[in-house]
Structure formats: structure tokens, C-alpha cells
Design a protein around this motif. Structure first.
Motif, short mmCIF file in Angstrom:
data_model
loop_
_atom_site.label_atom_id
_atom_site.label_comp_id
_atom_site.label_asym_id
_atom_site.label_seq_id
_atom_site.Cartn_x
_atom_site.Cartn_y
_atom_site.Cartn_z
N GLY A 312 -1.34 3.12 -13.50
CA GLY A 312 -0.84 1.87 -12.92
C GLY A 312 0.34 2.06 -11.99
N ILE A 313 0.52 3.28 -11.49
CA ILE A 313 1.57 3.53 -10.50
C ILE A 313 0.91 3.43 -9.12
N ILE A 314 1.55 2.72 -8.20
CA ILE A 314 0.93 2.50 -6.90
C ILE A 314 1.41 3.55 -5.89
N PRO A 315 0.49 4.37 -5.37
CA PRO A 315 0.89 5.36 -4.35
C PRO A 315 1.40 4.64 -3.10
N TYR A 316 2.57 5.06 -2.60
CA TYR A 316 3.22 4.28 -1.55
C TYR A 316 3.46 5.08 -0.27
N TYR A 317 4.22 6.16 -0.32
CA TYR A 317 4.49 6.94 0.88
C TYR A 317 4.34 8.44 0.63
N MET A 318 3.81 9.15 1.62
CA MET A 318 3.99 10.61 1.69
C MET A 318 4.94 10.84 2.87
#
Ligand SMILES: *Cc1c(COP(=O)(O)O)cnc(C)c1O
Length: 435
Positions: A312-318
């Protein structure tokens, strides 16, 4: 309660694994630690690092200084001083000379982003993008452990400390009252989660009554470096209750979790921390730079994003590594980074494609390398702002000549024989020097 125990160059001999580390490696760690910040803790050493695989282990590379982080001649210079047990002041002075040559203040953060309240510059605040401000609480200018690639290393080396931080929340509130366009307050550091719950309350509670503030973000590496902050620390339960209170006030609470490697979110301790944070209604989003020796492969990113989705962690930036400090050791060229990003991104279902990148946080804004493509026979990078000093630039596509070795915006040349990128003239008018 589990006791936090930190290890630095001074007490590294107290590490239980000390005898497993080769002598020359110990010497390299001590040498590089004179220039760059070094601190690990008992969670990192007991639960994250694979000691059978040092020095190649990515979590070891992430937390212990490497000889190659310094230029050879700088290394030799500091090495000789450390080996001969030279005077502390002399070591400090030599280290400072090297630090000052490592571009300690990239992207003009200090000069360009410090806002004013009336005539007074507000140190410890950065207001670069219309909708959001960064706040650096004085007590948060450390971390539970330091990342070797940290772009904020000067704060931990005594170069920037005071100028960057603020402990007066009333100034922050006054500023927000004058700037109703600001929706997000981003607490950053260092790591705000090194603060006690009581201190966090001091900073965050006054914001809960401000109608114009919609989101409170906390940038943190604590899920990786000290997940006990949310589970077994003395005031962990109080913290969880406070998160619930923030959410109940109607604000969106977002933990911007810095996760560099899937292993960091696989331990039972981290899983339990994630579960507790999410139970409050707070949302966890993840962001991290792509760095050589730590996470420079598509499999690592795919694995990490899949794990995050499952929890449930939302991938946001690389992100791409900023041009400061030991950049050369850790850098991944733009072309390679976008290849890794695309490879991993294509393996995700749509739910994982919330992530954006690879992104350069530079003076005009956050620039995404969208892809490498060919237009009228010319091989180019397609680039796009996701954040910009002038909000009108956001989401605009622009193009640069392909360059296999380029690793930052100032290595790039505008494509199609243009003299400059579309934003440069305006940027030059706003500020005399940038990039
Ligand atoms: C990255 C950043 C933000 C936040 O940008 P988002 O795209 O909204 O996550 C805000 N201020 C500064 C100075 C930043 O570098």
C-alpha cells in the motif's frame, strides 16, 4: 523499547561486525568520513546489511563511505593524515578545503528559494513552486543514519547547518497566512522523524487550523533507517495517535518515504511500521534517486515498486543524483537511467505507474527525462517539467540532443540547432546565474 545505538568513525571499533571488515576497508571508511557524513545504527547493521557480501552489498554501499567517493589525490591526502593520526584541527581544515570544492550548494537553493516575510529572509523555508513549501525544523537536521549519496551532505558536515534551519513555527504560520496559494507543507531535513512526538506536535499542530493548507508531507528515511520510530520507540504510540489526529483534522498526511532498495521494506520491523502508519489514514509515497552500486538495475526497481504496491505504498518519484558531493561515484547517465526506469515501469500494472521519473531537481524546476526518441532523423531526449519556477512551464515538452554520457541538465544541448532551451531566457531574466 529498543535502544538506538549509532556508529560513526569514532566508535566504529565497537561495531559487533568490526572484525569482519577488512583493515583497509576500515581505513577507507575513516578517511572518507573526514569529508562526508557517516553514521549508521544498530538496526541498519543488524537487519539491513548482508555482512557476507561486503563491500558490494548495496545496503553497505548505501551507508558506509567508499574510498572511490573521493578523487584519488584527495583520498591520498586525507588517508595520510588519518594514518599518521594527525592533529584534529589539521584534518578538519584539509577536509573543509575538499568539501568546498564539491559544489556544496547546487541549484542555488539558498539564494533563489529563501522567501521573505516583510523584509526579513525566512531561513529554513524554501518556496520554489507555487503550491508547496519546504520547512526545515532545526531539530531535524540529522538522520537516524546517513546515506552515502546524500545531496544534503553539507548540512551534516557543518557547512550549512544554521542557515538552512528554523525553529519558529509562528514564522511559518505567518508566511502561510500571507500565501494562500500554498497547499502543501513539506517537512524535511535531515529527517523530521528523528524528532520526538512532542516536538512534531509543536511544529505540526499550528498548521491544522489553517484552512488553506490541504496536505502535510513528512520526508523521511525512517522506514528504512529506524522503523522502530513507529513501533517500539518510547513515544511511538503517541506518534500514531498524533497521525490519527492530523488525518481527523481533514488534512491529507503523506509520508514521503525515501526507499532506495527493496530489502529496506522487507524486514518484519519495516512491515509492521508500514501497517501502523497506514492504519492512521496517512498515505505513504516512496521516492529515491537512482544510484550506481545501490539500485542501478531494472530488476531492483521493479522488485521495489511491486513490494511497495503490495504494502500500500504509492511509488512517486525516481530522482537523478544531484550534482554535488560524491556525484561521480554514484551517478547514472540520463540515457541509462531512463532505460532502467522504462524497463521496470513496463513490468508494472497501471497501479504502479503512479511513479514519475527519472527526474532532475534543478534550478528551473523538476525535469523528467521522458524517453529517448528520434525526430526528423535526430536522436533526442524528450524532456518535461513536472514542477517549474514559472507554473506555465509545467508539463511542457522540450528536446535535447542525445548524449550517452550526459548525467545532468547542464550536460545537455538543445536539439534542432536551437541556441537555448525555451525557459532559459526567462530564467536568465529572473536570475543572473542558474543550472
Ligand atoms: C520536489 C520539491 C517540491 C515538491 O514537488 P512535488 O512535485 O509536488 O512533489 C517542493 N519544493 C521543492 C523545493 C522541491 O524540490
Amino acid at each position: 523499547m529498543l535502544k538506538y545505538r549509532s556508529y560513526t568513525a569514532t566508535n566504529i571499533h565497537e561495531l559487533p561486525q568490526y572484525r569482519n571488515i577488512a583493515r583497509d576497508l576500515i581505513h577507507a571508511i575513516k578517511t572518507v568520513a573526514t569529508v562526508y557524513p557517516f553514521r549508521v545504527n544498530n538496526y541498519v547493521t543488524e537487519h539491513l546489511i548482508d555482512w557476507t557480501n561486503i563491500p558490494d552489498d548495496p545496503l553497505f554501499r548505501l551507508s558506509f563511505p567508499q574510498a572511490e567517493m573521493l578523487d584519488e589525490c584527495d583520498f591520498e591526502r586525507m588517508s595520510a593524515l588519518v594514518r599518521s593520526d594527525a592533529d584534529k584541527a589539521l584534518i578538519g581544515q584539509s577536509a573543509r578545503e575538499i568539501q568546498l570544492l564539491q559544489n556544496p550548494n547546487p541549484a542555488g537553493q539558498m539564494e533563489l528559494n529563501t522567501p521573505r516575510l516583510g523584509e526579513e529572509p525566512l531561513h529554513g523555508l524554501q518556496h520554489k513552486y507555487r503550491e508547496s513549501i519546504l520547512f526545515f525544523p532545526s531539530e531535524a537536521q540529522v538522520c537516524h543514519a546517513y546515506c552515502t549519496y546524500c545531496f544534503r551532505w553539507p548540512q551534516f558536515s557543518g557547512l550549512e547547518n544554521l542557515k538552512f534551519a528554523n525553529n519558529d513555527v509562528s514564522l511559518l504560520v505567518a508566511y502561510i497566512r500571507e500565501h494562500s496559494e500554498v497547499k502543501d507543507i513539506i517537512f524535511t531535513g535531515g529527517d523530521p522523524m528523528v524528532m520526538s512526538t512532542a516536538l512534531l506536535r509543536k511544529y505540526l499542530e499550528p498548521l491544522l487550523d489553517l484552512e488553506t493548507v490541504k496536505t502535510i508531507r513528512i520526508g523521511t528515511k525512517s522506514l528504512s533507517w529506524w522503523p522502530y520510530r513507529f513501533t517500539r520507540d518510547r513515544d511511538a504510540d503517541d506518534l500514531i495517535r498524533f497521525f490519527e489526529k492530523i488525518v481527523a483534522s481533514g488534512k491529507h498526511l503523506a509520508l514521503m518515504s525515501h526507499n532506495s532498495h527493496p530489502r529496506e521494506i522487507e524486514t518484519p520491523e519495516a512491515l509492521e511500521a508500514v501497517r501502523r502508519i497506514r492504519s492512521t489514514g496517512a498515505v505513504i509515497r516512496s521516492q529515491s534517486p537512482i544510484v550506481r552500486h545501490v539500485n542501478d538495475s531494472p530488476e531492483i526497481w521493479e522488485d521495489m515498486w511491486q513490494q511497495q504496491l503490495r504494502q500500500g505504498i504509492i511509488p512517486y518519484y525516481m530522482f537523478l543524483e544531484r550534482d554535488t558531493g560524491p556525484k561521480r561515484y554514484f551517478e547514472v547517465p540520463l540515457a541509462e537511467a531512463v532505460g532502467i526506469f522504462n524497463h521496470a515501469y513496463r513490468k508494472m500494472s497501471g497501479l504502479g505507474r503512479t511513479v514519475r521519473g527519472p527526474s532532475m531537481s534543478c534550478s528551473p524546476g523538476k525535469i523528467i527525462v521522458e524517453d529517448v526518441t528520434e525526430i526528423n532523423g535526430e536522436k533526442v531526449f524528450a524532456l518535461k517539467f513536472t514542477q517549474s519556477r514559472n507554473p506555465d512551464w509545467t508539463n511542457r515538452l522540450f528536446f535535447a540532443e542525445f548524449d550517452e554520457t550526459a548525467s545532468w541538465i547542464n550536460d545537455l544541448t538543445p536539439a534542432f540547432n536551437r541556441k537555448e532551451f525555451f525557459f532559459e531566457k526567462e530564467m536568465g531574466e529572473l536570475y543572473s546565474c542558474y543550472l
